[in-house]
Design a protein around this motif. Structure first.
Motif, PDB file in Angstrom:
ATOM      1  N   GLN A 495       0.766  -1.489  -0.344  1.00 53.55           N
ATOM      2  CA  GLN A 495       0.085  -0.187   0.235  1.00 53.55           C
ATOM      3  C   GLN A 495       0.759   1.422  -0.059  1.00 53.55           C
ATOM      4  OE1 GLN A 495      -3.783   0.418   0.307  1.00 53.55           O
ATOM      5  NE2 GLN A 495      -2.670   2.731  -0.583  1.00 53.55           N
ATOM      6  N   PRO A 496       1.205   2.215  -1.002  1.00 46.77           N
ATOM      7  CA  PRO A 496       1.384   3.363  -0.989  1.00 46.77           C
ATOM      8  C   PRO A 496       0.750   4.207   0.238  1.00 46.77           C
ATOM      9  CG  PRO A 496       0.686   2.734  -3.204  1.00 46.77           C
ATOM     10  CD  PRO A 496      -0.140   1.919  -1.956  1.00 46.77           C
ATOM     11  N   SER A 497       2.083   5.127   1.186  1.00 49.04           N
ATOM     12  CA  SER A 497       1.427   5.875   2.341  1.00 49.04           C
ATOM     13  C   SER A 497       0.955   6.614   2.310  1.00 49.04           C
ATOM     14  CB  SER A 497       3.421   5.767   2.952  1.00 49.04           C
ATOM     15  OG  SER A 497       3.419   4.605   3.584  1.00 49.04           O
ATOM     16  N   PRO A 498      -0.190   6.527   2.392  1.00 51.34           N
ATOM     17  CA  PRO A 498      -1.454   8.287   2.169  1.00 51.34           C
ATOM     18  C   PRO A 498      -0.999   9.416   2.475  1.00 51.34           C
ATOM     19  CG  PRO A 498      -2.313   6.989   4.053  1.00 51.34           C
ATOM     20  CD  PRO A 498      -0.854   6.477   3.647  1.00 51.34           C
ATOM     21  N   ILE A 499       0.423   9.613   2.115  1.00 51.31           N
ATOM     22  CA  ILE A 499       0.741  11.315   2.909  1.00 51.31           C
ATOM     23  C   ILE A 499       0.183  12.125   2.682  1.00 51.31           C
ATOM     24  CG2 ILE A 499       2.986  12.358   2.371  1.00 51.31           C
ATOM     25  CD1 ILE A 499       4.730   9.897   1.386  1.00 51.31           C
ATOM     26  N   ASP A 500      -0.466  12.051   1.580  1.00 52.31           N
ATOM     27  CA  ASP A 500      -1.549  13.595   1.197  1.00 52.31           C
ATOM     28  C   ASP A 500      -2.666  13.420   2.251  1.00 52.31           C
ATOM     29  OD1 ASP A 500      -2.612  11.078  -0.245  1.00 52.31           O
ATOM     30  OD2 ASP A 500      -1.833  13.121  -2.492  1.00 52.31           O
ATOM     31  N   GLY A 501      -3.624  12.053   2.563  1.00 51.35           N
ATOM     32  CA  GLY A 501      -4.206  11.613   2.800  1.00 51.35           C
ATOM     33  C   GLY A 501      -4.984  11.112   2.485  1.00 51.35           C
ATOM     34  N   THR A 502      -4.864  10.542   1.142  1.00 52.29           N
ATOM     35  CA  THR A 502      -5.805   9.831   0.662  1.00 52.29           C
ATOM     36  C   THR A 502      -5.136   7.806  -0.294  1.00 52.29           C
ATOM     37  OG1 THR A 502      -4.471  10.587  -1.493  1.00 52.29           O
ATOM     38  CG2 THR A 502      -6.615  11.441  -0.815  1.00 52.29           C
ATOM     39  N   TYR A 503      -5.946   7.308  -0.076  1.00 48.08           N
ATOM     40  CA  TYR A 503      -5.067   6.470  -0.739  1.00 48.08           C
ATOM     41  C   TYR A 503      -5.336   5.886  -2.113  1.00 48.08           C
ATOM     42  CZ  TYR A 503      -5.196   4.903   4.839  1.00 48.08           C
ATOM     43  OH  TYR A 503      -4.923   4.874   5.961  1.00 48.08           O
ATOM     44  N   ASP A 504      -4.164   5.281  -2.619  1.00 52.07           N
ATOM     45  CA  ASP A 504      -4.520   4.020  -4.235  1.00 52.07           C
ATOM     46  C   ASP A 504      -4.285   3.051  -3.764  1.00 52.07           C
ATOM     47  OD1 ASP A 504      -3.240   7.360  -4.722  1.00 52.07           O
ATOM     48  OD2 ASP A 504      -1.318   6.799  -4.778  1.00 52.07           O
ATOM     49  N   GLU A 505      -5.154   2.194  -4.744  1.00 50.42           N
ATOM     50  CA  GLU A 505      -5.511   0.830  -4.786  1.00 50.42           C
ATOM     51  C   GLU A 505      -3.965  -0.003  -4.188  1.00 50.42           C
ATOM     52  OE1 GLU A 505      -7.744  -0.869  -5.250  1.00 50.42           O
ATOM     53  OE2 GLU A 505      -8.762   0.609  -4.081  1.00 50.42           O
ATOM     54  N   PRO A 506      -3.455  -0.679  -3.474  1.00 50.06           N
ATOM     55  CA  PRO A 506      -2.655  -0.944  -3.951  1.00 50.06           C
ATOM     56  C   PRO A 506      -2.183  -2.556  -4.226  1.00 50.06           C
ATOM     57  CG  PRO A 506      -4.432  -2.320  -1.939  1.00 50.06           C
ATOM     58  CD  PRO A 506      -5.428  -1.313  -2.802  1.00 50.06           C
ATOM     59  N   THR A 507      -1.117  -2.971  -4.641  1.00 49.70           N
ATOM     60  CA  THR A 507      -0.938  -3.925  -5.170  1.00 49.70           C
ATOM     61  C   THR A 507      -0.780  -5.175  -4.327  1.00 49.70           C
ATOM     62  OG1 THR A 507       0.627  -1.414  -6.779  1.00 49.70           O
ATOM     63  CG2 THR A 507       0.862  -4.457  -7.181  1.00 49.70           C
ATOM     64  N   ARG A 508      -1.025  -6.172  -5.318  1.00 50.45           N
ATOM     65  CA  ARG A 508      -0.900  -7.875  -4.479  1.00 50.45           C
ATOM     66  C   ARG A 508       0.321  -8.392  -5.429  1.00 50.45           C
ATOM     67  NH1 ARG A 508      -5.708 -11.399  -6.279  1.00 50.45           N
ATOM     68  NH2 ARG A 508      -6.677  -9.571  -5.167  1.00 50.45           N
ATOM     69  N   GLN A 509       0.612  -8.690  -4.080  1.00 51.16           N
ATOM     70  CA  GLN A 509       2.016 -10.259  -5.062  1.00 51.16           C
ATOM     71  C   GLN A 509       1.715 -10.975  -4.640  1.00 51.16           C
ATOM     72  OE1 GLN A 509       6.384  -8.327  -3.273  1.00 51.16           O
ATOM     73  NE2 GLN A 509       5.742  -7.053  -5.290  1.00 51.16           N
ATOM     74  N   THR A 510       1.867 -12.533  -5.660  1.00 54.77           N
ATOM     75  CA  THR A 510       1.793 -13.438  -5.026  1.00 54.77           C
ATOM     76  C   THR A 510       3.345 -13.804  -5.064  1.00 54.77           C
ATOM     77  OG1 THR A 510       0.043 -13.809  -6.652  1.00 54.77           O
ATOM     78  CG2 THR A 510       1.144 -15.851  -5.951  1.00 54.77           C
ATOM     79  N   LEU A 511       3.657 -14.550  -3.652  1.00 55.74           N
ATOM     80  CA  LEU A 511       5.267 -14.209  -2.708  1.00 55.74           C
ATOM     81  C   LEU A 511       5.146 -16.316  -2.801  1.00 55.74           C
ATOM     82  CD1 LEU A 511       5.561 -11.760   0.635  1.00 55.74           C
ATOM     83  CD2 LEU A 511       6.447 -11.900  -2.251  1.00 55.74           C
ATOM     84  N   ILE A 512       4.764 -16.648  -2.422  1.00 58.34           N
ATOM     85  CA  ILE A 512       4.818 -18.235  -2.769  1.00 58.34           C
ATOM     86  C   ILE A 512       2.999 -19.309  -2.548  1.00 58.34           C
ATOM     87  CG2 ILE A 512       4.769 -20.174  -0.966  1.00 58.34           C
ATOM     88  CD1 ILE A 512       6.911 -18.136   0.778  1.00 58.34           C
ATOM     89  N   GLU A 513       3.788 -20.257  -3.726  1.00 60.29           N
ATOM     90  CA  GLU A 513       2.411 -21.314  -3.930  1.00 60.29           C
ATOM     91  C   GLU A 513       3.250 -22.694  -3.318  1.00 60.29           C
ATOM     92  OE1 GLU A 513      -0.601 -19.072  -6.952  1.00 60.29           O
ATOM     93  OE2 GLU A 513       1.893 -20.544  -7.955  1.00 60.29           O
ATOM     94  N   HIS A 514       2.255 -23.224  -2.612  1.00 62.34           N
ATOM     95  CA  HIS A 514       3.300 -24.408  -2.458  1.00 62.34           C
ATOM     96  C   HIS A 514       2.717 -25.429  -2.443  1.00 62.34           C
ATOM     97  CE1 HIS A 514       6.278 -26.611   0.167  1.00 62.34           C
ATOM     98  NE2 HIS A 514       5.184 -27.131   1.017  1.00 62.34           N
ATOM     99  N   ASP A 515       2.919 -26.431  -2.525  1.00 59.86           N
ATOM    100  CA  ASP A 515       2.198 -28.051  -2.717  1.00 59.86           C
ATOM    101  C   ASP A 515       2.553 -28.097  -1.094  1.00 59.86           C
ATOM    102  OD1 ASP A 515       0.930 -29.669  -3.014  1.00 59.86           O
ATOM    103  OD2 ASP A 515       1.679 -30.145  -5.114  1.00 59.86           O
ATOM    104  N   CYS A 516       1.025 -28.335  -0.306  1.00 59.62           N
ATOM    105  CA  CYS A 516       1.528 -29.216   0.340  1.00 59.62           C
ATOM    106  C   CYS A 516       1.745 -31.034   0.650  1.00 59.62           C
ATOM    107  CB  CYS A 516       0.021 -29.388   1.745  1.00 59.62           C
ATOM    108  SG  CYS A 516      -0.079 -27.084   1.917  1.00 59.62           S
ATOM    109  N   GLU A 517       0.817 -31.041  -0.933  1.00 57.27           N
ATOM    110  CA  GLU A 517       0.855 -32.605  -0.403  1.00 57.27           C
ATOM    111  C   GLU A 517       2.268 -33.283  -1.160  1.00 57.27           C
ATOM    112  OE1 GLU A 517      -2.406 -33.645  -2.956  1.00 57.27           O
ATOM    113  OE2 GLU A 517      -3.952 -33.046  -1.120  1.00 57.27           O
ATOM    114  N   ALA A 518       2.994 -32.199  -1.317  1.00 56.78           N
ATOM    115  CA  ALA A 518       4.457 -33.062  -1.915  1.00 56.78           C
ATOM    116  C   ALA A 518       5.156 -32.649  -1.062  1.00 56.78           C
ATOM    117  CB  ALA A 518       4.635 -31.819  -3.335  1.00 56.78           C
ATOM    118  N   GLY A 519       5.184 -31.704   0.035  1.00 58.99           N
ATOM    119  CA  GLY A 519       5.986 -31.763   1.286  1.00 58.99           C
ATOM    120  C   GLY A 519       6.761 -30.584   1.060  1.00 58.99           C
TER     121      GLY A 519
END
Length: 519
Positions: A495-519
Motif C-alpha cells: 500500500q502506498p503510504s497516504p502521505i496526502d491523506g488519500t489512499y491509492d489502490e494496493p498492489t498484490r504480489q504472489t510470493l509463495i505457491e506451495h504444494d502441501c501434499e508434496a511437502g
C-alpha cells in the motif's frame, strides 16, 4: 652523573606539559571532566540492560515454538541454510526441541536477573551476552536495530565496572569509587555518538530528512505506527518540527553530549532520553527506545544522580550490611578470601601478579574496544574501508542506517490462504482470506518480530526461509480445519503510504505457491 634514560626524559616532559601548572593542564582537566563517568550511571545502565534482557525474553516466550523449534517457521534445516555469517555461533541450534529452547530461556533469565542485582556482574553479564548472541544467531530473521545495538553495547559495558555501585558485589566489597575513567568507559561514551552521527550522515544522503518531510512519511506508514502514532499524521506542522528536532539531535550529538559537562550535559542527556521514550507510544520498534536510553545513561552527571538520591528514601539508597544478604551472597567475595589465604601462605607476589595481569588485560581490551567503535563506526560512512569489516562486525555490528537515507513511502501486510482438498479457499491464518485493506496494518502482526520475519520471507520467497514458512503454514491450516490441505498461497499487499491523506489502490504480489501434499 649519567644522563636520564629516554623514558625518564619523556615522563619529565609530559609532566611539565600536562601536570599541574603546565600549559596543557586546563585542557587535560577539561578532558577528564568529560570522560569521567559516575559509577551510579554505570549501575543504572546495568540495571536497565539487565531489565531489557528479561523483558526481551518475556516478549519472545510466546513465540518460542514458532521461531526457535523444528515445528515452527524456522527449523534447524533453515537455520543451517541461511545467515551463514552466524554459522556455529548458536547454542540454541544444538536442538530443535521445545524443552531445550525453554531451558535456555530460563537459564538466560536467571543470568539476566543476577546481572540486574549485580551479583558477580562481569561473569553473569558475559554469560548473558553469550546466550544473547546464541539466541540472535538461531533466528536472525526476527531481529531489528534494537537487538543489534543491544548485542553491540552489552560487551562494551562489561569492560567497565558496572557492579561498582548499587549491587551485591559492591555490598560484599564494602567499598566503591565515585567515578571512573578508562578506555572502556570512553568506548561506552563513544558508542551512542557513533550511532547518532553515522545515522545523521546517512540521512543527509536522502532527500526528505533535511527537508523536514521524513517524519510525515514515516508516520503515514500504517504497519509501523501504534497508539498515538496513528493520529500524528493529521498534524503535519508538528511532525515537521519534530523532524527538524530529531535531525538536530542526531547531527549535534557530539556537541550536545560530549562537549558539555555538569548540569548542562545531564539536561542534554535527558532531552535525548525523552526523545527515545517518545517512540514507545507511537512506533512499533520493540525494545529499541530502551536500548538507546541505556546507551545515553552514562552521560548523566553527578548533579543528576545527587538529585535522584536526595529524592529517594534512605532505606532505598542505604545498602544493607553484607551479612544481611544471606548465606549465599554474604561475606567477602570468594576471590578476595582466596587472595588473603594465598598471602598468608607467602604467595602474595602471585596474587599481586594476578591482579596486575587482570587489570592490564581489561585495559588492553578497553583500548581495543575504543579503536573498534571508532574505526568501524566511522569507516561505515567514510571513504576508507576498514580491514576485515564483514568478519569484525558479524556480531558487533557498527552499521546504523535506521530510517536512512529516507523512510519507506509504502507499507505491507500479508495474507496466507489455504486451498483445501474440496477446492475451497480459506484463511490458513487469521480471520478471512479477504484482500481488503485492514483498518490498521500494524494489528495484522502479532509483534514487531513477526513483521520482521515476514519481511525476510518476502525477500526469500523461493529460498529456505520461504519454504520453512510455507511448510509451517500447511501444518497450521491442516490442524485448524482438521482436513487435508492441498496448497498454501502467500500474498503480499503493498500500500502506498497516504502521505496526502488519500489512499491509492494496493498492489498484490504472489510470493509463495506451495504444494502441501508434496511437502
Amino acid at each position: 652523573m649519567t644522563d636520564a634514560s629516554p623514558l625518564a626524559r619523556f615522563r619529565a616532559s609530559a609532566t611539565r606539559l600536562f601536570g599541574t601548572g603546565g600549559p596543557l593542564a586546563p585542557a587535560v582537566a577539561a578532558a577528564r571532566r568529560r570522560l569521567r563517568v559516575d559509577t551510579r550511571a554505570l549501575a543504572a545502565m546495568r540495571i536497565l540492560l539487565g531489565s531489557i534482557l528479561l523483558i526481551d525474553l518475556a516478549h519472545r516466550a510466546p513465540g518460542i515454538e514458532k521461531y526457535y523449534t523444528n515445528s515452527g517457521v524456522y527449523p534447524l534445516a533453515v537455520h543451517e541454510a541461511t545467515y551463514t555469517q552466524f554459522a556455529g555461533l548458536s547454542i540454541h541450534a544444538l536442538s530443535g526441541s521445545l524443552w531445550f529452547q525453554a531451558l535456555l530461556f530460563v537459564l538466560a533469565g536467571l543470568f539476566a536477573l543476577a546481572f540486574v542485582v549485580g551479583y558477580r556482574t562481569r561473569l553473569v553479564g558475559f554469560c548473558s551476552f553469550v546466550l544473547l548472541v546464541s539466541l540472535h544467531a538461531r533466528n536472525p530473521a526476527v531481529l531489528n536495530g534494537g537487538d543489534i545495538l543491544l548485542r553491540t553495547l552489552l560487551p562494551l559495558t562489561l569492560l567497565t565496572p558496572l557492579g561498582e555501585r548499587w549491587s551485591v558485589d559492591a555490598v560484599r566489597r564494602g567499598e566503591y569509587r565515585e567515578a571512573v575513567m578508562s578506555a572502556a568507559t570512553t568506548a561506552v561514551l563513544a558508542q551512542p555518538l557513533v550511532v547518532f552521527t553515522q545515522n545523521a550522515v546517512l540521512k543527509h544522503q536522502g532527500e526528505t530528512w533535511y527537508a523536514g518531510e521524513a517524519l510525515q512519511i514515516a508516520f503515514a506508514n500504517d504497519e509501523m505506527t501504534v497508539l498515538l502514532g496513528n493520529y500524528l499524521s493529521a498534524y503535519p506542522t508538528l511532525l515537521e518540527i519534530l523532524n527538524y528536532g530529531w535531525v538536530t539531535l542526531l547531527a549535534g550529538s557530539i556537541g550536545f553530549l560530549f562537549f558539555t559537562a555538569g548540569r548542562l550535559r545531564a539536561a542534554a542527556a535527558l532531552v535525548y532520553i525523552g526523545a527515545f521514550l517518545g517512540m514507545v507510544p507511537t512506533l512499533m520498534v520493540g525494545l529499541f527506545p530502551f536500548v538507546l536510553t541505556a546507551a545515553v545513561i552514562p552521560y548523566l552527571t553527578p548533579p543528576f544522580w545527587n538529585a535522584v538520591v536526595r529524592a529517594l528514601p534512605d532505606a532505598v539508597t542505604t545498602p544493607p550490611p553484607a551479612g544481611r544478604l544471606g548465606w549465599w551472597f554474604g561475606g567477602e567475595p570468594i576471590e578476595r578470601r582466596l587472595a588473603e589465604a594465598a598471602a598468608r601462605r607467602g604467595r602474595g607476589d602471585l596474587v599481586a601478579f594476578g591482579r596486575a595481569y587482570a587489570g592490564s588485560l581489561l585495559t588492553i581490551l578497553g583500548v581495543f574496544a575504543l579503536v573498534f567503535v571508532l574505526l568501524y563506526g566511522v569507516g561505515h560512512v567514510a571513504e576508507y574501508e576498514p580491514p576485515y569489516e564483514d568478519e569484525a562486525t558479524a556480531i558487533l555490528d557498527q552499521s546504523w542506517g535506521l530510517y536512512a537515507p529516507n523512510p519507506t513511502d509504502s507499507y505491507s501486510w500479508f495474507i496466507t490462504n489455504a486451498t483445501l482438498d474440496n477446492g475451497s479457499t480459506v484463511a490458513a491464518l487469521g480471520d478471512s482470506p479477504s484482500f481488503d485493506r485492514p483498518p490498521d496494518a500494524a494489528t495484522t502482526y502479532n509483534s514487531f518480530r513477526e513483521r520482521k520475519f515476514m519481511s525476510a520471507v518476502s525477500g526469500d520467497n523461493d529460498g529456505a526461509i520461504g519454504r520453512g514458512y510455507a511448510e509451517w503454514a500447511c501444518r497450521q491450516a491442516t490442524s485448524r480445519y482438521d482436513q487435508p490441505v492441498e496448497s498454501i498461497t502467500l500474498y503480499r499487499m503493498i500500500q502506498p503510504s497516504p502521505i496526502d491523506g488519500t489512499y491509492d489502490e494496493p498492489t498484490r504480489q504472489t510470493l509463495i505457491e506451495h504444494d502441501c501434499e508434496a511437502g
